[in-house]
Design a protein around this motif. Sequence first.
Motif, short mmCIF file in Angstrom:
data_model
loop_
_atom_site.label_atom_id
_atom_site.label_comp_id
_atom_site.label_asym_id
_atom_site.label_seq_id
_atom_site.Cartn_x
_atom_site.Cartn_y
_atom_site.Cartn_z
N SER A 81 91.57 20.39 40.00
CA SER A 81 90.11 20.41 40.17
C SER A 81 89.61 21.65 40.77
O SER A 81 90.60 22.37 41.23
N ARG A 82 88.56 21.87 40.92
CA ARG A 82 88.18 23.04 41.65
C ARG A 82 88.04 22.83 43.09
O ARG A 82 87.89 23.64 44.08
N TYR A 83 88.25 21.53 43.38
CA TYR A 83 88.44 21.02 44.91
C TYR A 83 89.73 20.40 45.08
O TYR A 83 90.26 19.67 44.22
N GLN A 84 89.87 20.55 46.48
CA GLN A 84 91.40 19.89 46.75
C GLN A 84 91.19 18.38 47.35
O GLN A 84 91.94 17.55 47.46
N CYS A 85 90.01 18.18 47.88
CA CYS A 85 89.41 17.15 48.64
C CYS A 85 88.06 16.80 48.37
O CYS A 85 87.17 17.48 48.47
N MET A 86 87.88 15.39 48.05
CA MET A 86 86.62 14.61 48.35
C MET A 86 86.42 14.18 49.56
O MET A 86 87.35 13.08 50.12
N ALA A 87 85.48 14.41 50.59
CA ALA A 87 85.11 13.77 51.76
C ALA A 87 83.93 13.02 51.67
O ALA A 87 82.71 13.44 51.40
N LEU A 88 84.32 11.55 52.20
CA LEU A 88 83.14 10.69 52.22
C LEU A 88 82.14 10.89 53.37
O LEU A 88 82.63 10.94 54.49
N PHE A 89 80.83 11.30 53.12
CA PHE A 89 80.14 11.69 54.07
C PHE A 89 78.79 10.93 54.05
O PHE A 89 77.84 11.03 53.46
N SER A 90 78.93 9.92 55.17
CA SER A 90 77.54 9.15 55.47
C SER A 90 76.57 9.54 56.14
O SER A 90 75.32 9.09 56.33
N GLY A 91 76.78 10.83 56.84
CA GLY A 91 75.80 11.34 57.75
C GLY A 91 75.76 10.78 59.24
O GLY A 91 75.08 11.18 59.99
N GLY A 92 76.98 9.94 59.37
CA GLY A 92 77.22 9.55 60.89
C GLY A 92 78.23 10.28 61.67
O GLY A 92 78.45 11.32 60.91
N LYS A 93 78.41 10.23 62.81
CA LYS A 93 79.00 11.34 63.64
C LYS A 93 80.35 11.59 63.02
O LYS A 93 81.14 12.59 63.04
N ASP A 94 81.25 10.41 62.71
CA ASP A 94 82.37 10.41 62.42
C ASP A 94 82.71 11.17 61.15
O ASP A 94 83.53 12.32 61.24
N SER A 95 82.04 10.94 60.18
CA SER A 95 82.15 11.70 58.84
C SER A 95 81.57 12.97 58.95
O SER A 95 82.23 13.89 58.27
N THR A 96 80.80 13.26 60.03
CA THR A 96 80.18 14.70 60.11
C THR A 96 81.34 15.65 60.96
O THR A 96 81.72 16.77 60.60
N TYR A 97 81.95 15.19 61.94
CA TYR A 97 83.32 15.80 62.42
C TYR A 97 84.30 15.84 61.51
O TYR A 97 84.96 16.98 61.58
N MET A 98 84.64 14.77 60.83
CA MET A 98 85.71 15.22 59.81
C MET A 98 85.57 16.21 58.84
O MET A 98 86.33 16.79 58.42
N LEU A 99 84.30 16.28 58.31
CA LEU A 99 83.83 17.39 57.50
C LEU A 99 83.93 18.77 58.10
O LEU A 99 84.36 19.59 57.48
N GLN A 100 83.77 18.73 59.50
CA GLN A 100 83.91 20.01 60.31
C GLN A 100 85.27 20.30 60.33
O GLN A 100 85.60 21.71 59.88
N LEU A 101 86.15 19.29 60.33
CA LEU A 101 87.78 19.77 60.37
C LEU A 101 88.30 20.10 59.07
O LEU A 101 89.14 21.20 58.97
N LEU A 102 87.80 19.70 58.07
CA LEU A 102 88.42 19.74 56.68
C LEU A 102 87.85 21.09 56.17
O LEU A 102 88.71 21.99 55.39
#
Length: 350
Positions: A63-84
């Motif tokens: 794929s053109r992506y290595q990872c799909m990140a589930l992003f709900s708009g909450g603080k946890d998924s926001t921080y996870m997206l920052q890290l990745l």
Amino acid sequence: MCIRDSNRCVKCIRSITRSDVYVDHNGICNLCQTYKDNEGQIKPIDWGVFVNTLQTKYSPSLSRYQCMALFSGGKDSTYMLQLLSKIPDFRVLAVTIDHWFTSPETEENIRRVLKAIPVDHINFRPSWFIADELYKSLVTNTGELCLACEGFLTTEIYRLATEMRIPSMAWGLSHQQFRTPPNWITKVDINYWEKMHKRFIDSLGQAIGLESELYLKFQRNYVPIFDDTLGAFPDLLFPFLALGYDPDQVERSAQAIGWTRPTDVAGISSNCYANHLHNYLKRKLYTTDSLEDYLSHLVRKGTISRERALSALESPLDTTSANKILEEIGLEIQIDDLAKGLFQLRRCMC
């Protein structure tokens, strides 16, 4: 900081009026004193090891992506997206399951965060015809609106990942949210997933009937190509199990890129305004003791703060917002009448 209340434990929110709950001289209840969570089972790894592991395991990708990140708009998924997004040569696709009840303030959070983090984004919103009929059925028969969202999440998110050949899927879950934490990189239990998929599709069929025959036919016949050599079915990634989880740090980091805690949601939700309905029914259908037990357990696990738990337990119920949600899904009933009917139904089932 703990809120002092002579009738409650100062660490959780458990009332000490029950005979099986007592506090020590510091105001801490026996349940908190004996509680043990999963934190001791988690040994955080170094950031460099985390990065090298993902780069080695998932690059290159079909794929053109290595990872799909589930992003709900909450603080946890926001921080996870920052890290990745900080991992070099590791392309991330953020995916949001829009269940039609994302709060306006959460939508603004998503917009601000995506402007600050260099990732592509897909917002998946199921057909209103499908979602609405399912919501009607669940609300009138169980009062559990959230089951619909869980169903869309466990089916559609995997479908997207397998069709796009994305080899990994990241979830913003911490050790507190597992009874027994898995490895931070975990193979999907395909048998379990297929059971969940079938359960959701069967519920959908019962709610919608023959009018959605074509949709259901497509869904029922949909079986991902389970071929590990091609990486068709994604691994599950839990970054917080690898790196550790500090809720205060998570919230500060999210706020640094524009995230703010929504004020247009109820209970302990951070993104869904339908929680006004969910919270109302929970408060009406469950005893105070059972609701206190549930919220106190979340506080001990570190999932929510004591202040938020108290707010979910004691804040005034928003009848207007709950009725508005019922009207939106086409139910001509007032929330109080719905709650009474569900309460009687549960008594009959007992």
